[in-house]
Design a protein around this motif. Structure first.
Motif, PDB file in Angstrom:
ATOM      1  N   MET A   1       0.844  -1.174   0.000  1.00 49.06           N
ATOM      2  CA  MET A   1       0.000   0.000   0.000  1.00 49.06           C
ATOM      3  C   MET A   1       0.889   1.236   0.000  1.00 49.06           C
ATOM      4  SD  MET A   1      -2.710   1.398   2.839  1.00 49.06           S
ATOM      5  CE  MET A   1      -3.283  -0.224   3.132  1.00 49.06           C
ATOM      6  N   LYS A   2       0.497   2.183  -0.800  1.00 52.32           N
ATOM      7  CA  LYS A   2       1.248   3.424  -0.904  1.00 52.32           C
ATOM      8  C   LYS A   2       0.841   4.376   0.225  1.00 52.32           C
ATOM      9  CE  LYS A   2       2.524   6.825  -4.340  1.00 52.32           C
ATOM     10  NZ  LYS A   2       2.347   7.290  -5.706  1.00 52.32           N
ATOM     11  N   THR A   3       1.793   5.144   0.714  1.00 56.67           N
ATOM     12  CA  THR A   3       1.546   6.132   1.757  1.00 56.67           C
ATOM     13  C   THR A   3       1.948   7.506   1.236  1.00 56.67           C
ATOM     14  OG1 THR A   3       2.007   4.496   3.462  1.00 56.67           O
ATOM     15  CG2 THR A   3       2.093   6.791   4.132  1.00 56.67           C
ATOM     16  N   GLU A   4       1.119   8.493   1.483  1.00 57.52           N
ATOM     17  CA  GLU A   4       1.394   9.867   1.057  1.00 57.52           C
ATOM     18  C   GLU A   4       1.131  10.834   2.208  1.00 57.52           C
ATOM     19  OE1 GLU A   4       2.715  10.904  -1.660  1.00 57.52           O
ATOM     20  OE2 GLU A   4       2.428   9.253  -3.069  1.00 57.52           O
ATOM     21  N   LEU A   5       1.894  11.888   2.238  1.00 58.53           N
ATOM     22  CA  LEU A   5       1.663  12.968   3.198  1.00 58.53           C
ATOM     23  C   LEU A   5       0.458  13.779   2.752  1.00 58.53           C
ATOM     24  CD1 LEU A   5       5.339  14.253   3.497  1.00 58.53           C
ATOM     25  CD2 LEU A   5       4.124  12.786   5.126  1.00 58.53           C
ATOM     26  N   VAL A   6      -0.250  14.338   3.692  1.00 58.26           N
ATOM     27  CA  VAL A   6      -1.404  15.158   3.353  1.00 58.26           C
ATOM     28  C   VAL A   6      -0.977  16.369   2.518  1.00 58.26           C
ATOM     29  CG1 VAL A   6      -1.472  16.575   5.456  1.00 58.26           C
ATOM     30  CG2 VAL A   6      -3.585  16.082   4.229  1.00 58.26           C
ATOM     31  N   THR A   7       0.204  16.901   2.777  1.00 57.76           N
ATOM     32  CA  THR A   7       0.680  18.046   1.980  1.00 57.76           C
ATOM     33  C   THR A   7       0.953  17.630   0.535  1.00 57.76           C
ATOM     34  OG1 THR A   7       2.919  17.647   2.788  1.00 57.76           O
ATOM     35  CG2 THR A   7       1.649  19.350   3.913  1.00 57.76           C
ATOM     36  N   THR A   8       1.432  16.408   0.342  1.00 60.84           N
ATOM     37  CA  THR A   8       1.645  15.904  -1.018  1.00 60.84           C
ATOM     38  C   THR A   8       0.303  15.737  -1.713  1.00 60.84           C
ATOM     39  OG1 THR A   8       3.612  14.722  -0.248  1.00 60.84           O
ATOM     40  CG2 THR A   8       2.731  14.080  -2.388  1.00 60.84           C
ATOM     41  N   LEU A   9      -0.688  15.251  -0.989  1.00 64.84           N
ATOM     42  CA  LEU A   9      -2.029  15.116  -1.559  1.00 64.84           C
ATOM     43  C   LEU A   9      -2.562  16.471  -2.003  1.00 64.84           C
ATOM     44  CD1 LEU A   9      -4.562  13.405  -2.181  1.00 64.84           C
ATOM     45  CD2 LEU A   9      -5.281  13.833   0.169  1.00 64.84           C
ATOM     46  N   LYS A  10      -2.354  17.493  -1.193  1.00 62.10           N
ATOM     47  CA  LYS A  10      -2.819  18.833  -1.541  1.00 62.10           C
ATOM     48  C   LYS A  10      -2.159  19.337  -2.819  1.00 62.10           C
ATOM     49  CE  LYS A  10      -3.632  20.347   3.209  1.00 62.10           C
ATOM     50  NZ  LYS A  10      -3.172  21.245   4.284  1.00 62.10           N
ATOM     51  N   ARG A  11      -0.876  19.055  -2.963  1.00 62.91           N
ATOM     52  CA  ARG A  11      -0.113  19.582  -4.101  1.00 62.91           C
ATOM     53  C   ARG A  11      -0.243  18.728  -5.358  1.00 62.91           C
ATOM     54  NH1 ARG A  11       4.994  20.392  -0.279  1.00 62.91           N
ATOM     55  NH2 ARG A  11       4.326  22.303   0.759  1.00 62.91           N
ATOM     56  N   GLN A  12      -0.427  17.416  -5.180  1.00 59.89           N
ATOM     57  CA  GLN A  12      -0.392  16.513  -6.333  1.00 59.89           C
ATOM     58  C   GLN A  12      -1.606  15.586  -6.376  1.00 59.89           C
ATOM     59  OE1 GLN A  12       3.302  14.381  -6.268  1.00 59.89           O
ATOM     60  NE2 GLN A  12       4.534  16.222  -6.110  1.00 59.89           N
ATOM     61  N   ALA A  13      -2.759  16.098  -6.056  1.00 58.04           N
ATOM     62  CA  ALA A  13      -3.960  15.267  -5.982  1.00 58.04           C
ATOM     63  C   ALA A  13      -4.234  14.535  -7.293  1.00 58.04           C
ATOM     64  CB  ALA A  13      -5.162  16.121  -5.581  1.00 58.04           C
ATOM     65  N   THR A  14      -4.133  15.229  -8.409  1.00 56.21           N
ATOM     66  CA  THR A  14      -4.421  14.614  -9.708  1.00 56.21           C
ATOM     67  C   THR A  14      -3.485  13.444  -9.980  1.00 56.21           C
ATOM     68  OG1 THR A  14      -5.196  16.743 -10.530  1.00 56.21           O
ATOM     69  CG2 THR A  14      -4.693  15.067 -12.168  1.00 56.21           C
ATOM     70  N   LYS A  15      -2.194  13.630  -9.711  1.00 60.69           N
ATOM     71  CA  LYS A  15      -1.212  12.560  -9.939  1.00 60.69           C
ATOM     72  C   LYS A  15      -1.465  11.382  -8.999  1.00 60.69           C
ATOM     73  CE  LYS A  15       3.737  11.494  -9.807  1.00 60.69           C
ATOM     74  NZ  LYS A  15       3.483  10.193  -9.224  1.00 60.69           N
ATOM     75  N   ILE A  16      -1.734  11.662  -7.741  1.00 57.28           N
ATOM     76  CA  ILE A  16      -1.984  10.597  -6.763  1.00 57.28           C
ATOM     77  C   ILE A  16      -3.230   9.807  -7.154  1.00 57.28           C
ATOM     78  CG2 ILE A  16      -2.619  10.136  -4.360  1.00 57.28           C
ATOM     79  CD1 ILE A  16      -0.724  12.482  -3.612  1.00 57.28           C
ATOM     80  N   LEU A  17      -4.278  10.507  -7.580  1.00 57.40           N
ATOM     81  CA  LEU A  17      -5.494   9.816  -8.017  1.00 57.40           C
ATOM     82  C   LEU A  17      -5.238   8.973  -9.254  1.00 57.40           C
ATOM     83  CD1 LEU A  17      -8.251  12.525  -7.485  1.00 57.40           C
ATOM     84  CD2 LEU A  17      -8.027  10.349  -6.280  1.00 57.40           C
ATOM     85  N   ALA A  18      -4.476   9.495 -10.198  1.00 52.12           N
ATOM     86  CA  ALA A  18      -4.151   8.734 -11.409  1.00 52.12           C
ATOM     87  C   ALA A  18      -3.355   7.479 -11.058  1.00 52.12           C
ATOM     88  CB  ALA A  18      -3.382   9.602 -12.391  1.00 52.12           C
ATOM     89  N   ASP A  19      -2.380   7.626 -10.167  1.00 53.59           N
ATOM     90  CA  ASP A  19      -1.592   6.467  -9.731  1.00 53.59           C
ATOM     91  C   ASP A  19      -2.472   5.445  -9.020  1.00 53.59           C
ATOM     92  OD1 ASP A  19       0.648   7.701 -10.751  1.00 53.59           O
ATOM     93  OD2 ASP A  19       1.450   8.303  -8.794  1.00 53.59           O
ATOM     94  N   ARG A  20      -3.392   5.921  -8.199  1.00 52.13           N
ATOM     95  CA  ARG A  20      -4.286   5.042  -7.466  1.00 52.13           C
ATOM     96  C   ARG A  20      -5.206   4.282  -8.398  1.00 52.13           C
ATOM     97  NH1 ARG A  20      -7.866   2.736  -6.080  1.00 52.13           N
ATOM     98  NH2 ARG A  20      -9.233   3.886  -7.404  1.00 52.13           N
ATOM     99  N   HIS A  21      -5.710   4.968  -9.438  1.00 51.52           N
ATOM    100  CA  HIS A  21      -6.567   4.308 -10.423  1.00 51.52           C
ATOM    101  C   HIS A  21      -5.799   3.219 -11.162  1.00 51.52           C
ATOM    102  CE1 HIS A  21     -10.143   6.693  -9.932  1.00 51.52           C
ATOM    103  NE2 HIS A  21      -9.482   7.814 -10.121  1.00 51.52           N
ATOM    104  N   GLU A  22      -4.547   3.481 -11.430  1.00 52.24           N
ATOM    105  CA  GLU A  22      -3.716   2.515 -12.153  1.00 52.24           C
ATOM    106  C   GLU A  22      -3.372   1.303 -11.285  1.00 52.24           C
ATOM    107  OE1 GLU A  22       0.740   2.528 -13.895  1.00 52.24           O
ATOM    108  OE2 GLU A  22      -0.537   4.196 -14.561  1.00 52.24           O
ATOM    109  N   SER A  23      -2.991   1.553 -10.040  1.00 50.04           N
ATOM    110  CA  SER A  23      -2.557   0.465  -9.157  1.00 50.04           C
ATOM    111  C   SER A  23      -3.732  -0.261  -8.501  1.00 50.04           C
ATOM    112  CB  SER A  23      -1.640   1.002  -8.068  1.00 50.04           C
ATOM    113  OG  SER A  23      -2.372   1.777  -7.131  1.00 50.04           O
TER     114      SER A  23
END
Length: 85
Positions: free
Chosen positions: A1-23
């Protein structure tokens, strides 16, 4: 399972969501170094809630058996026939 900081989520939400959809794996969001939330697919969340509802129903049934709150099949038929009239 991937772990992300809340600040990273704020800055890169689109990328994190795309990665999550892929994985297809949930993402653990941390805040101040502690787990804060999980980011998961809507279908996975709804399936999890449905499984939880089934398990809660089973637990209620087991508790009813332990507490003696049961009736025979004939009693159940009688109650239902009166209710369905």
């Amino acid at each position: 399972m991937k772990t992300e900081l809340v600040t990273t989520l704020k800055r890169q939400a689109t990328k994190i969501l795309a990665d999550r959809h892929e994985s297809k794996e949930p993402v653990l969001i941390t805040e101040h170094g502690k787990p804060s939330a999980y980011l998961l697919d809507v279908a996975d969340y709804e399936a999890m809630r449905q499984r939880m509802a089934i398990l809660e129903g089973i637990a209620r049934g087991e508790a009813a058996i332990q507490e003696g709150r049961t009736i025979t099949q004939d009693e159940a038929k009688d109650r239902l026939s009166k209710w369905l009239k």
